[in-house]
Design a protein around this motif. Structure first.
Motif, short mmCIF file in Angstrom:
data_model
loop_
_atom_site.label_atom_id
_atom_site.label_comp_id
_atom_site.label_asym_id
_atom_site.label_seq_id
_atom_site.Cartn_x
_atom_site.Cartn_y
_atom_site.Cartn_z
N CYS A 8 30.44 30.35 26.51
CA CYS A 8 30.60 28.90 26.61
C CYS A 8 31.99 28.64 27.16
O CYS A 8 32.98 29.08 26.56
N SER A 9 32.07 27.95 28.29
CA SER A 9 33.38 27.71 28.89
C SER A 9 34.27 26.87 27.99
O SER A 9 35.49 27.08 27.95
N ALA A 10 33.69 25.94 27.23
CA ALA A 10 34.50 25.11 26.33
C ALA A 10 35.06 25.95 25.18
O ALA A 10 36.22 25.77 24.78
N ALA A 13 37.85 27.99 26.65
CA ALA A 13 39.02 27.13 26.90
C ALA A 13 39.76 26.84 25.59
O ALA A 13 41.00 26.81 25.56
N ASN A 14 39.02 26.63 24.52
CA ASN A 14 39.66 26.39 23.22
C ASN A 14 40.39 27.62 22.73
O ASN A 14 41.51 27.52 22.19
N ARG A 17 43.54 27.80 24.76
CA ARG A 17 44.47 26.75 24.33
C ARG A 17 45.19 27.17 23.06
O ARG A 17 46.42 27.05 22.96
N GLY A 51 35.03 31.97 29.79
CA GLY A 51 33.66 31.51 29.61
C GLY A 51 32.64 32.38 30.33
O GLY A 51 31.51 31.96 30.55
N ASP A 77 35.73 19.59 20.32
CA ASP A 77 35.20 18.86 21.48
C ASP A 77 33.97 19.51 22.12
O ASP A 77 33.64 19.22 23.27
N ILE A 78 33.28 20.39 21.40
CA ILE A 78 32.04 20.96 21.92
C ILE A 78 30.89 20.18 21.30
O ILE A 78 30.75 20.11 20.09
N GLU A 79 30.09 19.58 22.16
CA GLU A 79 28.97 18.75 21.72
C GLU A 79 27.73 19.62 21.53
O GLU A 79 27.51 20.55 22.30
#
Length: 82
Positions: A8-10, A13-14, A17, A51, A77-79
């Motif tokens: 998952c790219s999100a 990214a987390n 971060r 990701g 912020d992952i839906e």
């Protein structure tokens, strides 16, 4: 058998971060995870951050321990899929 969390790219990214906020290089994170028993390598870790690769649940546990964060930070912020 180890379970994986789908790439998952999100999520990647987390993870990146958090690593940057903590001031670690990828090499430092991988070395710390290895000390905790994870067999992960830097190339695999970089692919997770990008990701492009799955993360093993056991590696996520080691990453949480090393970075000293709550699991919720990885999923910020992952839906959910609808």
């Amino acid at each position: 058998m180890s379970q994986k969390i789908l790439r998952c790219s999100a999520l990647g990214a987390n993870i990146k971060r958090i690593r940057l906020e903590k001031g670690y290089t990828q090499e430092e994170v991988v070395a710390g995870m290895q000390l905790l028993g994870s067999p992960i390598h830097r190339v695999s870790y970089a692919q997770i951050e990008g990701g492009r690769n799955n993360i093993f649940v056991t590696d996520l546990v080691a990453l949480k321990q090393f970075l000293d964060v709550d699991y919720a930070e990885f999923f910020r912020d992952i839906e959910p899929l609808r």
